[in-house]
Design a protein around this motif. Structure first.
Motif, PDB file in Angstrom:
ATOM      1  N   GLY A  32       0.730  -1.239   0.031  1.00 24.13           N
ATOM      2  CA  GLY A  32      -0.163   0.067   0.051  1.00 24.13           C
ATOM      3  C   GLY A  32       0.897   1.274   0.133  1.00 24.13           C
ATOM      4  N   HIS A  33       2.063   1.273   0.357  1.00 26.73           N
ATOM      5  CA  HIS A  33       2.838   2.441   0.700  1.00 26.73           C
ATOM      6  C   HIS A  33       3.194   3.243  -0.690  1.00 26.73           C
ATOM      7  N   ASP A  34       3.330   2.198  -1.603  1.00 31.62           N
ATOM      8  CA  ASP A  34       3.660   2.673  -3.249  1.00 31.62           C
ATOM      9  C   ASP A  34       2.603   3.418  -3.930  1.00 31.62           C
ATOM     10  N   GLY A  59      11.310   8.284   9.624  1.00 34.58           N
ATOM     11  CA  GLY A  59      12.053   7.513  10.885  1.00 34.58           C
ATOM     12  C   GLY A  59      12.670   6.273  10.054  1.00 34.58           C
ATOM     13  N   ILE A  60      12.244   5.062  10.789  1.00 32.92           N
ATOM     14  CA  ILE A  60      12.630   3.883  10.219  1.00 32.92           C
ATOM     15  C   ILE A  60      11.482   2.795   9.991  1.00 32.92           C
ATOM     16  N   GLY A  61      11.513   2.153   8.875  1.00 35.35           N
ATOM     17  CA  GLY A  61      10.447   1.270   8.430  1.00 35.35           C
ATOM     18  C   GLY A  61      10.340   1.265   7.022  1.00 35.35           C
ATOM     19  N   CYS A  62       9.406   0.231   6.529  1.00 34.62           N
ATOM     20  CA  CYS A  62       9.243   0.047   4.963  1.00 34.62           C
ATOM     21  C   CYS A  62       8.651   1.554   4.382  1.00 34.62           C
ATOM     22  N   SER A  63       7.754   2.153   5.344  1.00 29.55           N
ATOM     23  CA  SER A  63       7.075   3.145   5.116  1.00 29.55           C
ATOM     24  C   SER A  63       8.078   4.515   5.168  1.00 29.55           C
ATOM     25  N   SER A  64       9.202   4.320   6.008  1.00 27.40           N
ATOM     26  CA  SER A  64      10.009   5.426   6.276  1.00 27.40           C
ATOM     27  C   SER A  64      11.018   5.201   5.198  1.00 27.40           C
ATOM     28  N   VAL A  80      16.537   8.522  12.811  1.00 25.46           N
ATOM     29  CA  VAL A  80      16.432   7.427  13.628  1.00 25.46           C
ATOM     30  C   VAL A  80      14.967   6.969  13.817  1.00 25.46           C
ATOM     31  N   HIS A  81      14.881   5.702  14.224  1.00 23.76           N
ATOM     32  CA  HIS A  81      13.495   5.044  14.606  1.00 23.76           C
ATOM     33  C   HIS A  81      12.675   6.063  15.404  1.00 23.76           C
ATOM     34  N   GLY A  82      11.593   6.576  14.943  1.00 21.51           N
ATOM     35  CA  GLY A  82      10.700   7.471  15.891  1.00 21.51           C
ATOM     36  C   GLY A  82      11.148   8.893  16.020  1.00 21.51           C
ATOM     37  N   SER A 104       5.724   8.408   7.812  1.00 22.25           N
ATOM     38  CA  SER A 104       6.164   7.375   9.068  1.00 22.25           C
ATOM     39  C   SER A 104       5.407   6.333   9.083  1.00 22.25           C
ATOM     40  N   GLY A 105       5.484   5.287   9.778  1.00 23.71           N
ATOM     41  CA  GLY A 105       4.553   3.926   9.813  1.00 23.71           C
ATOM     42  C   GLY A 105       4.016   4.041  11.041  1.00 23.71           C
ATOM     43  N   ASP A 106       3.142   3.034  11.551  1.00 20.74           N
ATOM     44  CA  ASP A 106       2.435   3.074  12.748  1.00 20.74           C
ATOM     45  C   ASP A 106       3.171   2.483  13.802  1.00 20.74           C
ATOM     46  N   GLY A 107       4.278   1.468  13.649  1.00 20.42           N
ATOM     47  CA  GLY A 107       5.220   1.107  14.551  1.00 20.42           C
ATOM     48  C   GLY A 107       6.044   2.545  14.714  1.00 20.42           C
ATOM     49  N   ASP A 108       6.707   3.165  13.839  1.00 16.18           N
ATOM     50  CA  ASP A 108       7.318   4.446  14.022  1.00 16.18           C
ATOM     51  C   ASP A 108       6.975   5.459  14.824  1.00 16.18           C
ATOM     52  N   SER A 109       5.356   5.727  14.581  1.00 12.76           N
ATOM     53  CA  SER A 109       4.627   6.738  15.205  1.00 12.76           C
ATOM     54  C   SER A 109       3.999   6.598  16.347  1.00 12.76           C
ATOM     55  N   SER A 111       4.611   4.006  18.654  1.00 13.33           N
ATOM     56  CA  SER A 111       5.189   3.357  19.804  1.00 13.33           C
ATOM     57  C   SER A 111       6.550   4.018  20.151  1.00 13.33           C
ATOM     58  N   ILE A 112       7.743   3.706  19.495  1.00 14.79           N
ATOM     59  CA  ILE A 112       9.081   4.570  19.808  1.00 14.79           C
ATOM     60  C   ILE A 112       8.804   6.096  19.700  1.00 14.79           C
ATOM     61  N   GLY A 113       7.871   6.296  18.799  1.00 13.64           N
ATOM     62  CA  GLY A 113       8.196   7.785  18.408  1.00 13.64           C
ATOM     63  C   GLY A 113       6.727   8.678  19.185  1.00 13.64           C
ATOM     64  N   ASP A 133      -0.543   2.955   7.648  1.00 12.23           N
ATOM     65  CA  ASP A 133      -0.668   2.380   8.789  1.00 12.23           C
ATOM     66  C   ASP A 133      -1.166   0.965   8.262  1.00 12.23           C
ATOM     67  N   ASN A 134      -0.420  -0.048   8.679  1.00 10.69           N
ATOM     68  CA  ASN A 134      -0.652  -1.509   8.059  1.00 10.69           C
ATOM     69  C   ASN A 134      -0.888  -2.521   9.215  1.00 10.69           C
ATOM     70  N   GLY A 135      -0.868  -1.958  10.658  1.00  2.73           N
ATOM     71  CA  GLY A 135      -1.054  -2.646  11.643  1.00  2.73           C
ATOM     72  C   GLY A 135       0.010  -3.378  12.315  1.00  2.73           C
ATOM     73  N   VAL A 136       1.272  -3.392  11.464  1.00  6.47           N
ATOM     74  CA  VAL A 136       2.328  -4.501  11.945  1.00  6.47           C
ATOM     75  C   VAL A 136       3.526  -3.585  11.720  1.00  6.47           C
ATOM     76  N   TYR A 137       4.760  -4.017  12.156  1.00 11.78           N
ATOM     77  CA  TYR A 137       6.198  -3.731  11.688  1.00 11.78           C
ATOM     78  C   TYR A 137       6.505  -4.476  10.561  1.00 11.78           C
ATOM     79  N   GLY A 138       6.405  -3.860   9.344  1.00 12.52           N
ATOM     80  CA  GLY A 138       6.656  -4.634   8.165  1.00 12.52           C
ATOM     81  C   GLY A 138       8.094  -4.875   8.180  1.00 12.52           C
ATOM     82  N   LEU A 139       8.766  -4.174   8.353  1.00  7.63           N
ATOM     83  CA  LEU A 139      10.318  -4.097   8.115  1.00  7.63           C
ATOM     84  C   LEU A 139      10.885  -5.183   8.964  1.00  7.63           C
TER      85      LEU A 139
HETATM   86  C1  LIG Z   1      16.156   2.064  18.042  1.00  4.76           C
HETATM   87  C2  LIG Z   1      15.347   0.977  17.129  1.00  4.76           C
HETATM   88  N1  LIG Z   1      14.618  -0.039  17.733  1.00  4.76           N
HETATM   89  C3  LIG Z   1      13.922  -0.921  17.002  1.00  4.76           C
HETATM   90  C4  LIG Z   1      14.160  -1.008  15.548  1.00  4.76           C
HETATM   91  C5  LIG Z   1      13.799  -2.133  14.719  1.00  4.76           C
HETATM   92  N2  LIG Z   1      12.679  -1.599  13.821  1.00  4.76           N
HETATM   93  C6  LIG Z   1      12.813  -1.347  12.691  1.00  4.76           C
HETATM   94  S1  LIG Z   1      11.808  -0.732  11.699  1.00  4.76           S
HETATM   95  C7  LIG Z   1      10.461  -1.151  12.970  1.00  4.76           C
HETATM   96  C8  LIG Z   1       9.445  -0.978  13.040  1.00  4.76           C
HETATM   97  C9  LIG Z   1       8.658  -0.516  11.664  1.00  4.76           C
HETATM   98  O1  LIG Z   1       7.346  -0.418  11.632  1.00  4.76           O
HETATM   99  P1  LIG Z   1       6.475   0.787  10.852  1.00  4.76           P
HETATM  100  O2  LIG Z   1       6.864   1.896  11.618  1.00  4.76           O
HETATM  101  O3  LIG Z   1       4.983   0.337  11.255  1.00  4.76           O
HETATM  102  O4  LIG Z   1       6.563   0.535   9.443  1.00  4.76           O
HETATM  103  P2  LIG Z   1       6.429  -0.473   8.327  1.00  4.76           P
HETATM  104  O5  LIG Z   1       7.629  -1.176   8.011  1.00  4.76           O
HETATM  105  O6  LIG Z   1       5.322  -1.374   8.788  1.00  4.76           O
HETATM  106  O7  LIG Z   1       6.102   0.206   7.037  1.00  4.76           O
HETATM  107  C10 LIG Z   1      11.297  -1.624  14.128  1.00  4.76           C
HETATM  108  C11 LIG Z   1      10.956  -1.989  15.404  1.00  4.76           C
HETATM  109  C12 LIG Z   1      15.113  -0.005  14.849  1.00  4.76           C
HETATM  110  N3  LIG Z   1      15.570   0.199  13.739  1.00  4.76           N
HETATM  111  N4  LIG Z   1      15.607   0.838  15.823  1.00  4.76           N
END
Ligand SMILES: Cc1ncc(C[n+]2csc(CCOP(=O)(O)OP(=O)(O)O)c2C)c(N)n1
Ligand code: SF4
Length: 345
Positions: A32-34, A59-64, A80-82, A104-109, A111-113, A133-139
């Motif tokens: 969906g991100h594309d 941040g970090i993730g497939c979305s990021s 960095v993540h979040g 950003s992703g749902d994980g990035d935004s 939880s950590i962010g 927002d896909n409900g999971v940490y895709g990456l």
């Molecule tokens: C400080 C830190 N903690 C954990 C990770 C591992 N990590 C990489 S991406 C990610 C979550 C990504 O999920 P989301 O933001 O929902 O993006 P998606 O990949 O689903 O698009 C995590 C936990 C990391 N890169 N850095």
């Protein structure tokens, strides 16, 4: 006889859509991100955005990863993540002329962010903040994120026993002046919301359900293409007219509520749910909570307030972008420093 291909259409800046494209996507086919990236490109082309005046952040993730796939000419920071909100806040304060786009992703935004995000909203940093927002940490291979619905099931059978955080109700609670939800499978609605966000001055939170085809697109997922399509309940039909097109396009009077943005652009809302008022924050919160109870997936521009002061107003920041200030303004001398110190005593 040789035929030449017709020239690609250009916008008011003389740019083609190709001028807004970035590197080739490395995401899974069908992610969906594309589709969100594609609508960002379309919206910026249609809004005549100068890509070299855009700051794109993530941040970090497939979305990021996706800011690499649009606006090659823009400034960018993959943080960095979040931690994207604080990076974006700094850039926005340093150069108030930038159009800021965060992905950003749902994980990035959520939880950590989340700590950074809530303060960015509270400060009303002018930026478009998209949560893919896909409900999971895709990456990291599909663990539940904090937006996963209670009772949703992972591909291999794990059941989510925690209640979700809804980015939109959170943003409304924090007084965000532009809150929207859409679906990556609804390009028309998403395109209109993105264009409205580009006309807004303040933080725009846009939660876009964006299925992860590899880890969370099965029948028991509530963030799958099928589930989103089956339960999508748009609150209104949105129309958008950019300020420089107002003379050519007429907004039908009477049936629509119209909101005018600071640049003069207008959004019209033709209500599909009776008495939904996108300028009523408490009403929006109530409808969203009721929607969760009924299992409805409500989409649209949920709330808009164009009058909220931004971080630039609140901190009385200079009209001239700080990055362009010369030495004289940046080093006003001992007397001014002494006055500042006195003011703190
Ligand atoms: C400080 C830190 N903690 C954990 C990770 C591992 N990590 C990489 S991406 C990610 C979550 C990504 O999920 P989301 O933001 O929902 O993006 P998606 O990949 O689903 O698009 C995590 C936990 C990391 N890169 N850095
Ligand atoms: S793992 Fe999921 S979120 Fe990541 S690129 Fe593939 S489909 Fe998209």
């Amino acid at each position: 006889m040789t035929t030449t291909a017709p020239a690609a259409p250009t916008n008011k800046l003389g740019l083609t859509k190709q001028d807004y494209v970035g590197s080739k996507s490395t995401l899974c086919a069908g992610c969906g991100h594309d589709s969100i990236t594609a609508q960002l490109i379309n919206a910026a082309f249609e809004m005549n955005i100068e890509a070299h005046k855009v700051g794109k952040y993530s941040g970090i993730g497939c979305s990021s990863k996706t800011p690499a796939y649009f606006f090659n000419q823009a400034w960018g920071f993959n943080s960095v993540h979040g931690r994207m909100p604080s990076i974006a806040t700094g850039a926005c304060v340093a150069n108030r002329e930038l159009v800021n786009i965060g992905v950003s992703g749902d994980g990035d935004s959520m939880s950590i962010g989340i700590g950074q995000l809530v303060h960015m909203i509270r400060r009303n940093v002018p930026m478009i903040y998209i949560i893919e927002d896909n409900g999971v940490y895709g990456l990291t291979k599909g663990q539940f994120s904090a937006t996963a619905d209670l009772g949703s099931v992972l591909k291999h059978g794990t059941v989510n026993e925690l209640a979700p955080i809804d980015p939109c109700t959170l943003a409304l609670e924090l007084g965000c002046g532009f809150v929207a939800r859409s679906f990556s499978g609804d390009p028309k609605q998403l395109n209109t919301i993105l264009k409205a966000a580009m006309a807004h001055n303040g933080t725009c939170i846009i939660d876009v359900i964006s299925p992860c085809v590899t880890f969370n697109n099965h029948d028991s997922s509530t963030k799958s293409y099928k589930n989103a399509k089956d339960h999508d309940f748009p609150l209104h039909e949105l129309g958008f007219v950019q300020f420089n097109e107002l003379e050519q396009v007429e907004i039908p009077a009477g049936e629509s509520k119209v909101v005018t943005f600071p640049d003069g652009s207008r959004v019209s809302f033709r209500a599909l749910r009776e008495d939904y008022d996108p300028t009523d924050r408490f009403g929006a919160m109530k409808v969203l909570h009721e929607g969760v109870e009924k299992g409805e997936f409500l989409t649209g521009l949920l709330y808009v307030n164009t009058q909220k002061p931004t971080i630039h107003d609140i901190t009385h920041i200079a009209d001239m972008p700080l990055v362009h200030l010369g030495q004289a303004a940046l080093k006003p001398g001992k007397d001014v420093l002494a006055q500042c110190m006195d003011a703190l005593m």
